[in-house]
Scaffold this motif. Structure first.
Motif, PDB file in Angstrom:
ATOM      1  N   LYS A 182       0.831  -1.197   0.000  1.00  0.00           N
ATOM      2  CA  LYS A 182       0.000   0.000   0.000  1.00  0.00           C
ATOM      3  C   LYS A 182       0.873   1.257   0.000  1.00  0.00           C
ATOM      4  N   VAL A 183       0.376   2.282  -0.651  1.00  0.00           N
ATOM      5  CA  VAL A 183       1.035   3.584  -0.614  1.00  0.00           C
ATOM      6  C   VAL A 183       0.702   4.268   0.707  1.00  0.00           C
ATOM      7  N   VAL A 184       1.717   4.821   1.350  1.00  0.00           N
ATOM      8  CA  VAL A 184       1.555   5.510   2.635  1.00  0.00           C
ATOM      9  C   VAL A 184       2.019   6.957   2.475  1.00  0.00           C
ATOM     10  N   ILE A 185       1.200   7.891   2.957  1.00  0.00           N
ATOM     11  CA  ILE A 185       1.622   9.296   2.930  1.00  0.00           C
ATOM     12  C   ILE A 185       1.655   9.833   4.356  1.00  0.00           C
ATOM     13  N   ASP A 186       2.701  10.624   4.630  1.00  0.00           N
ATOM     14  CA  ASP A 186       2.844  11.318   5.913  1.00  0.00           C
ATOM     15  C   ASP A 186       2.871  12.813   5.637  1.00  0.00           C
ATOM     16  N   PHE A 187       2.070  13.566   6.398  1.00  0.00           N
ATOM     17  CA  PHE A 187       2.038  15.004   6.161  1.00  0.00           C
ATOM     18  C   PHE A 187       1.559  15.732   7.411  1.00  0.00           C
ATOM     19  N   ASN A 188       1.892  17.003   7.476  1.00  0.00           N
ATOM     20  CA  ASN A 188       1.385  17.896   8.510  1.00  0.00           C
ATOM     21  C   ASN A 188       0.344  18.816   7.897  1.00  0.00           C
ATOM     22  N   ILE A 189      -0.666  19.140   8.671  1.00  0.00           N
ATOM     23  CA  ILE A 189      -1.641  20.146   8.262  1.00  0.00           C
ATOM     24  C   ILE A 189      -1.402  21.380   9.113  1.00  0.00           C
ATOM     25  N   ILE A 190      -1.265  22.490   8.480  1.00  0.00           N
ATOM     26  CA  ILE A 190      -0.829  23.706   9.174  1.00  0.00           C
ATOM     27  C   ILE A 190      -2.004  24.604   9.547  1.00  0.00           C
ATOM     28  N   SER A 236      -7.874  17.703  -2.712  1.00  0.00           N
ATOM     29  CA  SER A 236      -8.101  18.636  -3.817  1.00  0.00           C
ATOM     30  C   SER A 236      -6.799  19.388  -4.079  1.00  0.00           C
ATOM     31  N   ASN A 237      -6.669  19.915  -5.300  1.00  0.00           N
ATOM     32  CA  ASN A 237      -5.489  20.717  -5.680  1.00  0.00           C
ATOM     33  C   ASN A 237      -4.176  19.946  -5.525  1.00  0.00           C
ATOM     34  N   TRP A 238      -4.225  18.642  -5.780  1.00  0.00           N
ATOM     35  CA  TRP A 238      -3.002  17.835  -5.701  1.00  0.00           C
ATOM     36  C   TRP A 238      -1.984  18.339  -6.728  1.00  0.00           C
ATOM     37  N   ASP A 239      -0.739  18.311  -6.375  1.00  0.00           N
ATOM     38  CA  ASP A 239       0.330  18.734  -7.282  1.00  0.00           C
ATOM     39  C   ASP A 239       0.464  17.696  -8.398  1.00  0.00           C
ATOM     40  N   THR A 240       0.139  18.100  -9.607  1.00  0.00           N
ATOM     41  CA  THR A 240       0.148  17.154 -10.733  1.00  0.00           C
ATOM     42  C   THR A 240       1.546  16.647 -11.061  1.00  0.00           C
ATOM     43  N   ASN A 241       2.566  17.316 -10.587  1.00  0.00           N
ATOM     44  CA  ASN A 241       3.934  16.856 -10.828  1.00  0.00           C
ATOM     45  C   ASN A 241       4.365  15.765  -9.851  1.00  0.00           C
ATOM     46  N   GLY A 247       4.814   6.444  -9.709  1.00  0.00           N
ATOM     47  CA  GLY A 247       4.694   6.434 -11.157  1.00  0.00           C
ATOM     48  C   GLY A 247       3.293   6.595 -11.685  1.00  0.00           C
ATOM     49  N   THR A 248       2.289   6.613 -10.801  1.00  0.00           N
ATOM     50  CA  THR A 248       0.896   6.735 -11.226  1.00  0.00           C
ATOM     51  C   THR A 248       0.350   8.087 -10.791  1.00  0.00           C
ATOM     52  N   ALA A 249      -0.269   8.797 -11.732  1.00  0.00           N
ATOM     53  CA  ALA A 249      -0.812  10.119 -11.429  1.00  0.00           C
ATOM     54  C   ALA A 249      -1.931  10.014 -10.404  1.00  0.00           C
ATOM     55  N   PHE A 250      -1.987  10.994  -9.506  1.00  0.00           N
ATOM     56  CA  PHE A 250      -3.070  11.052  -8.527  1.00  0.00           C
ATOM     57  C   PHE A 250      -4.394  11.257  -9.257  1.00  0.00           C
ATOM     58  N   SER A 251      -5.406  10.472  -8.861  1.00  0.00           N
ATOM     59  CA  SER A 251      -6.716  10.571  -9.508  1.00  0.00           C
ATOM     60  C   SER A 251      -7.802  10.331  -8.469  1.00  0.00           C
ATOM     61  N   SER A 252      -8.007  11.354  -7.643  1.00  0.00           N
ATOM     62  CA  SER A 252      -9.019  11.262  -6.577  1.00  0.00           C
ATOM     63  C   SER A 252      -8.847   9.990  -5.755  1.00  0.00           C
ATOM     64  N   ASP A 253      -7.612   9.652  -5.456  1.00  0.00           N
ATOM     65  CA  ASP A 253      -7.336   8.453  -4.666  1.00  0.00           C
ATOM     66  C   ASP A 253      -7.826   8.643  -3.237  1.00  0.00           C
ATOM     67  N   PHE A 254      -8.139   7.504  -2.606  1.00  0.00           N
ATOM     68  CA  PHE A 254      -8.673   7.536  -1.247  1.00  0.00           C
ATOM     69  C   PHE A 254      -7.678   6.906  -0.275  1.00  0.00           C
ATOM     70  N   PHE A 255      -7.599   7.513   0.892  1.00  0.00           N
ATOM     71  CA  PHE A 255      -6.693   7.061   1.943  1.00  0.00           C
ATOM     72  C   PHE A 255      -7.472   6.903   3.245  1.00  0.00           C
ATOM     73  N   MET A 256      -7.018   5.963   4.074  1.00  0.00           N
ATOM     74  CA  MET A 256      -7.563   5.837   5.428  1.00  0.00           C
ATOM     75  C   MET A 256      -6.539   6.373   6.416  1.00  0.00           C
ATOM     76  N   ILE A 303      -3.009   5.503   4.695  1.00  0.00           N
ATOM     77  CA  ILE A 303      -2.716   4.420   3.752  1.00  0.00           C
ATOM     78  C   ILE A 303      -3.724   4.455   2.612  1.00  0.00           C
ATOM     79  N   LYS A 304      -3.235   4.327   1.409  1.00  0.00           N
ATOM     80  CA  LYS A 304      -4.108   4.296   0.227  1.00  0.00           C
ATOM     81  C   LYS A 304      -4.906   2.992   0.227  1.00  0.00           C
ATOM     82  N   VAL A 305      -6.224   3.109   0.097  1.00  0.00           N
ATOM     83  CA  VAL A 305      -7.084   1.933   0.232  1.00  0.00           C
ATOM     84  C   VAL A 305      -7.811   1.555  -1.050  1.00  0.00           C
ATOM     85  N   ASP A 306      -7.901   2.465  -2.019  1.00  0.00           N
ATOM     86  CA  ASP A 306      -8.583   2.105  -3.263  1.00  0.00           C
ATOM     87  C   ASP A 306      -7.578   1.529  -4.249  1.00  0.00           C
ATOM     88  N   SER A 307      -8.102   0.922  -5.317  1.00  0.00           N
ATOM     89  CA  SER A 307      -7.223   0.262  -6.290  1.00  0.00           C
ATOM     90  C   SER A 307      -6.693   1.253  -7.318  1.00  0.00           C
TER      91      SER A 307
END
Length: 763
Positions: free
Chosen positions: A700-708, A724-729, A734-743, A759-763
């Motif tokens: 699974k893809v895991v993201i760590d971030f702070n919200i300010i 929303s407003n994900w950085d397209t770069n 290797g896969t572009a973000f496309s409204s992916d869902f995380f838990m 953790i990314k939960v959708d396929s």
């Protein structure tokens, strides 16, 4: 997710407001509190003293792969210098205020909100630790979560000498079982209904021999009014001898078939007549007229072998058709008094008897089948002189053969017998070898001095003489438990309260794991709707679109849990066990209520609890779960045998792509074996294995971030988020973000924002 009121939610979105926390520290009987904050704040008559030098952070986490949750301890530091509160130090309050093991409540507010302690602004609550440390300048409180306050040892009902004065000494202090789900018999056919069951659950003995000569046992608590069982049956009560179940004679069993109150949760069984089913081995020495033999002894009434005598018009007399089979070695489970204690049971269908007066079936050294095999149904016959007295009283019946003979008259007629033999087994009646004897002094009434006219004392017969007589009562010398088949707990009135609409009603059987968990919270822990976020339970488990149906990829009605909790266990451990077997997370929310969330499969349709603006976060890292978190070969063991403490069945699911050497594989078979004690049902176990394969087969893809910003401090563990407003770069491996869902698996909140791992939960 927490439900902030609109005033707070709107003010948090504004960049011109400042967020702050206020904390209530309750003491003594918890009717009063000391309020603290970063500066002095007054809220009506409540005062929050500006004593907090450090709030620390409020943290929650969940174990994505093991379905457990936790809330971290929170440490706050207060100023403790002289004259900071009530003319003295904060620590001076300890002489009259005991804060240890009392509750605390934490609220989020902004400079533009009022009424600081509304429930819709609470972000944390729990219990104050007794480990309070201070010096001249500061004092430190450790704030614990409230789980330890609620959770306790279950089952909550126990066998006490005060309630069950005649209970066996070794059962005093033991738990009374909790019974859930459908473990009933699978057929109502006589001679089968005793033996064909989904399961046999323990009932703890509370009296080995009551005044009527009955064993009394509890399948669940009979105290209070909160628990009603769905079905008890006089045909399905058992004792266990040498790991084998022996069914009591139904006329010796007393139960309330459909308990209408908690007090009806009671089994009573008398006498010493018990029956054992002996499956027959597929080892035939003669099977004339049959098209095979395997399906006769496969313990299934869905398959059969056909018998056809055909017509023999050119002969006279009768023609015998012998079906001879080997009897397996039968252990000595009790006393056999006579050959007629050994019964053979047939089940037939499709019977055609041309000139039925010329056909008949019987056992060699035994009786004819009754009813005659000229009709469909169940037929029985018993032996008459097969075994000698020495053989009957031996340690076990030696392996032998039994012959079933069908005779067809063949002279000048059209006699012919045809039928399908679905099943055949031996039914043996045993009397227990060890008997528990109890001698009582029985009081009776002797009316008019006439012999043998004994009336009940309750009849109030006048001019009667009361006498006593000695009576010896016999029951089997069973140990701690007898066993039964039926159905377990039903929903209480709580399932219909609070305007709930979940498809269930009071009196329905509880077999949905979501609501088994809620019943444990309510019935065993004594919680109410004020402690339970019942809306989250209905979202997860309702019969129409409960999320658990997506986890199992099956209809809600086909997700069937059934188990007995007959040993002591901490309620938290029991709930976690059920969570792991049902893809659910249960946690104590920041608002002080128990919530439940179901993990969907990667290919399901997700709905975000909240969408986070990518511009509001500080991305720390993107990673993947470790290789050892993958499982592509899953075995679920289920169908627990309570008498022998073993699992009887298993199901396996494999994903070869995950185990393979393509870009989507890990080039290794990684196995998971899970014991699912809560499941008897084949379909549920199969879908559990399939669900684990779908969830665990990939990293699974895991993201760590702070919200300010504190705008997102209503988020909690298990919430689904997207961006929303994900950085397209920025791509996800290797896969572009496309409204992916995380838990959200970890969240740590502070006054100005939060830190999140998801953790990314959708396929």
């Amino acid at each position: 997710m927490l439900s902030f009121d609109s005033a707070l939610s709107n003010s948090l979105k504004s960049k011109n407001t400042t967020a702050f926390w206020v904390l209530k520290l309750y003491y003594n009987d918890e009717s009063a509190f000391i309020g603290v904050s970063d500066i002095d704040r007054k809220d009506g008559t409540d005062m929050y003293h500006g004593l907090v030098s450090s709030f620390g952070s409020y943290s929650q986490s969940l174990d994505f792969f093991n379905f457990t949750t936790s809330t971290g301890n929170m440490s706050i530091r207060l100023i403790n210098t002289d004259r900071v509160i009530n003319g003295g130090r904060f620590s001076d309050l300890f002489s009259s205020n005991n804060f240890a093991n009392r509750k605390w409540e934490l609220f989020l507010n902004t400079s533009s909100t009022s009424t600081l302690d509304t429930s819709a602004r609470m972000i944390g609550t729990g219990v104050i630790s007794g480990d309070i440390k201070y010096d001249y300048n500061s004092i430190t409180f450790t704030l614990l979560d409230k789980a330890s306050f609620f959770h306790k040892q279950v089952p909550s009902a126990t066998v006490t000498s005060s309630t069950y004065s005649d209970a066996p000494e070794k059962n005093i202090g033991k738990p009374v079982p909790m019974s859930y789900g459908d473990f009933d018999r699978t057929t109502s056919d006589a001679n089968y209904n005793q033996f064909y069951t989904k399961g046999k659950f323990p009932a703890i003995i509370t009296n080995r021999c009551n005044a009527s000569g009955q064993i009394e046992a509890l399948p669940d608590t009979d105290q209070g009014s909160a628990v009603k069982l769905g079905q008890l049956r006089d045909t399905n009560v058992y004792m266990v001898v040498d790991s084998e179940f022996l069914a009591a004679l139904s006329s010796n069993v007393s139960v309330t078939a459909n308990p209408s109150s908690t007090s009806h949760n009671l089994l009573r069984v008398s006498g010493v007549r018990y029956f054992h089913r002996v499956p027959l081995v597929d080892s035939f020495t003669s099977s004339e007229g049959f098209n095979g033999t395997a399906n006769i002894v496969d313990s299934s009434i869905a398959t059969s072998q056909a018998f056809d005598s055909t017509q023999k018009l050119d002969q006279t007399g009768t023609h015998p058709f012998d079906l001879t089979f080997n009897v397996p070695k039968v252990p000595k489970l009790g006393e056999l008094y006579d050959n007629d204690d050994i019964i053979i049971v047939f089940k037939t269908s499709g019977v055609i008897a041309q000139d039925g007066s010329g056909v008949g079936t019987s056992i060699i050294n035994g009786t004819a089948l009754s009813p005659a095999i000229t009709t469909d149904g169940v037929h029985t016959a018993n032996l008459t002189n097969k075994y000698s007295d020495d053989e009957l009283s031996s340690v076990s019946l030696d392996s032998n053969t039994i012959t079933v003979r069908s005779e067809v008259a063949t002279g000048n007629g059209d006699n012919r017998l045809r039928f399908n033999l679905l099943d055949m087994f031996l039914k043996i009646e045993y009397r227990p070898s060890q008997i528990f004897k109890k001698t009582i002094q029985e009081e009776y009434e002797f009316v008019s001095y006439a012999l043998d006219q004994y009336h009940s004392q309750d009849n109030g017969i006048v001019e009667s003489v009361k006498k006593t007589r000695t009576k010896t009562l016999n029951t089997p010398a069973v140990s701690d438990y007898i066993y039964f088949s039926g159905t377990g707990r039903e929903f209480g009135s709580w399932i219909d309260a609070d305007s709930r609409n979940n498809g269930y009603n009071s009196g329905d059987l509880i077999e949905n794991p979501v609501y088994i968990i809620e019943d444990i919270l309510r019935t065993e822990l004594g919680l109410s709707s004020s402690n339970i976020d019942y809306e989250s339970f209905d979202e997860a488990g309702n019969t129409t679109n409960g999320h658990i149906k997506q986890s199992f990829n099956d209809a809600i009605a086909d997700i069937k849990f059934s188990f007995s909790q007959y040993k002591f266990i901490n309620s938290l451990d029991l709930i976690y066990r059920l969570c792991k077997q049902s893809f659910t997370f249960v946690f104590l929310s920041g608002d002080g209520k128990f919530k439940i969330k179901t993990l969907l499969r990667p290919g399901d349709t997700f709905t975000a609890d909240k969408t986070i603006d990518f511009n509001a976060i500080n991305l720390k890292s993107i990673s993947r779960t470790p290789l050892n978190s993958i499982r592509n070969d899953v075995t679920i063991k289920y169908d627990y045998d309570y008498a022998n403490d073993q699992i009887l069945d298993s199901v396996n699911a494999i994903n070869s792509t995950s185990a393979g050497n393509t870009v989507n594989g890990v080039n290794q078979s990684l196995k998971l074996t899970m014991e699912a004690e809560g499941i008897l049902d084949d379909t549920t176990a199969t879908q559990l294995a399939d669900g684990y394969i779908n969830i665990l087969k990939d990293r699974k893809v895991v993201i760590d971030f702070n919200i300010i910003t504190p705008e997102y401090n209503d988020l909690e563990i298990s919430d689904y988020i997207t961006f929303s407003n994900w950085d397209t770069n920025l791509k996800l491996y290797g896969t572009a973000f496309s409204s992916d869902f995380f838990m959200i698996t970890k969240i740590s909140k502070n006054i100005d924002g939060c830190s999140i791992q998801a953790i990314k939960v959708d396929s």
